[in-house]
Design a protein around this motif. Structure first.
Motif, mmCIF file in Angstrom:
data_model
loop_
_atom_site.group_PDB
_atom_site.id
_atom_site.type_symbol
_atom_site.label_atom_id
_atom_site.label_comp_id
_atom_site.label_asym_id
_atom_site.label_seq_id
_atom_site.Cartn_x
_atom_site.Cartn_y
_atom_site.Cartn_z
ATOM 1 N N GLU A 107 0.967 -1.078 0.064
ATOM 2 C CA GLU A 107 0.611 -0.129 -0.244
ATOM 3 C C GLU A 107 0.676 1.143 0.215
ATOM 4 N N GLU A 108 0.552 2.104 -0.913
ATOM 5 C CA GLU A 108 1.470 3.190 -1.558
ATOM 6 C C GLU A 108 0.294 4.350 -1.217
ATOM 7 N N GLU A 109 0.900 5.905 -0.730
ATOM 8 C CA GLU A 109 0.229 7.348 -0.434
ATOM 9 C C GLU A 109 0.669 7.889 -2.007
ATOM 10 N N LYS A 123 -4.465 6.568 -0.298
ATOM 11 C CA LYS A 123 -3.324 5.435 -0.217
ATOM 12 C C LYS A 123 -4.548 4.182 -1.800
#
Length: 579
Positions: A107-109, A123
């Motif tokens: 999971e990345e922003e 996200k």
């Protein structure tokens, strides 16, 4: 008669390189890169120390005399092509490669910019694949790039793997070093130097084919069977130009407002003073910034291919303390060549190329457009910066390149329509700022020996005409008093909406008209309300505008569209943050 005995192969070959004898900027950059490579191998921090190093016998501003031997050439190539095998993480699956380990989902922003300019963090889940790949070490660059070196080295490695070494068969020198073998290019280069030495004994030069992996745009043998050849002692230099060429990531604005990175821009210095350049360039690498945009160094992201050359000049001038108004860069560079390349399929395409030579005031003006490293750019919109940069490079009035931009792009990029590009900074805010700067720079009491330019008079006059017309028309049609709103620093939503809709309609009307049709519409529109046309400090305004309408119609059209963009938006008072 006895046959003459063949000359014994030399144990050392001395070559004197002269910048004035080298055919291209790549060769000159390569000579500087070779000297930096030798300095690096001789450096106190080099461990383990190479068994042998080419000897710099003499170095002047324009020449370098270097003594080579078989072992020193081998050590030289083993160091410049040093590589390791590493596991790389990528977002797309490679069709022909074996995965080093199973994929992972993380999971990345990410940041998303809304139409009102606010930035929201979202996200998302991203899937990564892992592959083992040969990675060039870049020993010289790693020594000098001390601020966040990994993004810069990644950009450099990606460029190598996509442009000069885009064909996997050309990566053999790196693969040999990654497999703990000696670089085969070293033995070949020493053989060429021996042939060069023997040819000189007969007052001749030895030439051989030059591969495109060394010389950009070259082809060892083209489709017609014609070889591309060069002198072998000069071709040796082409192994080292990547050490002194700066790599940039050009962002191309798409019609939907998204920025797309296309290929790489290489800024290749045309070195004019070897001593100064080899002293200044390592310091320049040491001052490259830490900021990262995505996975790219923020300083490497550019709006225009030629900006790569400007950025190189500015960075080098910064370390030598030579950015002052009216002063040129010193003699270390004659110019900087730029080339925009992109790998498409199995071919590398050249999208743009040129050169930028330093001239008085160039770098000061450049910084006025993009700002200094680590600072917020004076102009946020990439289209606006692009127009100003084109004008600077072509030595044009600042507004002229915008004529084509206004014609090619949708009106929503220039006027706040119902659906402006959501992820793009506002063009109209930059247009307003620039015109306000021109107005503020105008003298209140111009002296005969320091009169303002006709371009500035025309720009400020047209902005006033457009603003006056919008104010009067909106007062008449809707009772909106913009003089009052500006005084109170508060504009009702319905007034701002009416203003942008009128500006959008006028923008489309004026953009679609040419020549006499534009002149007639300009006169019939803006002179339908009272306009101030004379007196101090700039008399005969009516005559000036009339002359420009007839003699410089396209310039007036561009400035009219610019003024409509700038006047389409009324800044509202910022909300105070509660304490």
């Amino acid at each position: 008669m006895a046959r003459a005995r063949a000359a014994a192969a030399p144990t050392a070959v001395t070559v004197k390189y002269d910048l004035f004898d080298l055919p291209t900027a790549q060769h000159k950059a390569g000579l500087a890169g070779l000297l930096l490579q030798i300095d690096h191998m001789n450096g106190p921090g080099k461990s383990p120390k190479p068994k042998a190093i080419p000897k710099v016998v003499a170095r002047t501003p324009t020449t370098a005399t270097i003594e080579f031997a078989a072992e020193s050439v081998q050590c030289l190539f083993d160091d410049v092509y040093a590589a390791t095998r590493e596991i790389v993480k990528v977002k797309s699956k490679w069709a022909t490669a074996k995965e080093a380990k199973p994929p992972e989902e993380v999971e990345e922003e990410i940041e998303e910019k809304a139409a009102d300019g606010t930035v929201k963090v979202k996200k998302v889940k991203v899937k990564y694949f892992f592959y083992e790949q040969v990675q060039p070490t870049g020993n010289v660059l790693r020594q000098y790039v001390t601020n966040a070196p990994e993004p810069w080295l990644k950009l450099w490695r990606d460029m190598l793997w996509n442009i000069p070494r885009g064909n996997p068969t050309t990566r053999k020198p790196f693969e040999e070093l990654a497999a703990k073998k000696s670089c085969g290019e070293g033995a070949a280069a020493w053989g060429d130097l021996v042939k060069h030495h023997q040819a000189l004994a007969n007052n001749a030069f030895h030439t051989d084919e030059v591969a495109g992996s060394l010389w950009l745009g070259a082809q060892a043998v083209n489709a017609e069977g014609v070889p591309f050849e060069g002198r072998v002692e000069q071709t040796l230099l082409l192994h080292f130009w990547p050490l002194t060429a700066q790599v940039y990531a050009p962002q191309i604005l798409q019609p939907d407002g998204e920025n797309e990175f296309v290929g790489y821009v290489l800024a290749i210095p045309e070195v004019a003073d070897l001593k100064d350049f080899t002293a200044q360039y390592p310091r320049m690498l040491g001052q490259l910034g830490k900021d990262v945009r995505g996975y790219r160094p923020a300083e490497a992201v550019i709006d225009l291919p030629a900006e790569g050359a400007l950025s190189f000049l500015e960075h080098l001038a910064e370390v030598s303390g030579e950015i002052t108004e009216g002063k040129e860069l010193a003699s270390s560079l004659g110019s900087v060549e730029f080339i925009h390349l992109d790998k498409r399929g199995n071919n590398v395409k050249t999208l743009a190329a040129g050169r930028v030579a330093p001239r008085p005031g160039l770098l000061t003006a450049y910084l006025g457009i993009v700002g200094r490293v680590g600072e917020k750019p004076p102009y946020a919109n990439p289209l606006f910066r692009r127009g100003l940069l084109l004008a600077l490079l072509n030595d044009q009035p600042w507004f002229q390149p915008f004529g084509k931009l206004f014609a090619d792009w949708d009106v929503s990029f220039f006027v706040p329509t119902d659906a402006p590009p959501a992820k793009l900074s506002w063009f109209w805010a930059d247009a307003r700022k620039k015109l306000q700067e021109v107005i503020q720079a105008m003298p209140t009491d111009p002296r005969p020996d320091d009169p303002p330019s006709e371009d500035d008079i025309l720009a400020t006059t047209i902005k006033r005409f457009v603003g006056r017309y919008l104010d009067a028309r909106l007062m008449k049609d809707g009772g909106f008093d913009f003089d009052k709103y500006r005084a109170e620093k508060k504009t009702p939503t319905e007034a701002a909406d009416a203003r942008r809709k009128l500006a959008e309609r006028l923008f489309l009307e004026f953009r679609s008209r040419r020549d006499q049709a534009f002149v007639d519409h300009f006169s019939g529109t803006f002179f339908a309300v009272g306009q101030y046309m004379g007196g101090k400090p700039f008399p005969r305004l009516f005559e000036r505008v009339a002359t420009a309408l007839m003699m410089r119609t396209e310039d007036v059209k561009t400035l009219t569209l610019m003024a409509l963009s700038a006047n389409s938006w009324t800044p509202s008072k910022k909300k105070e943050t509660p304490k």
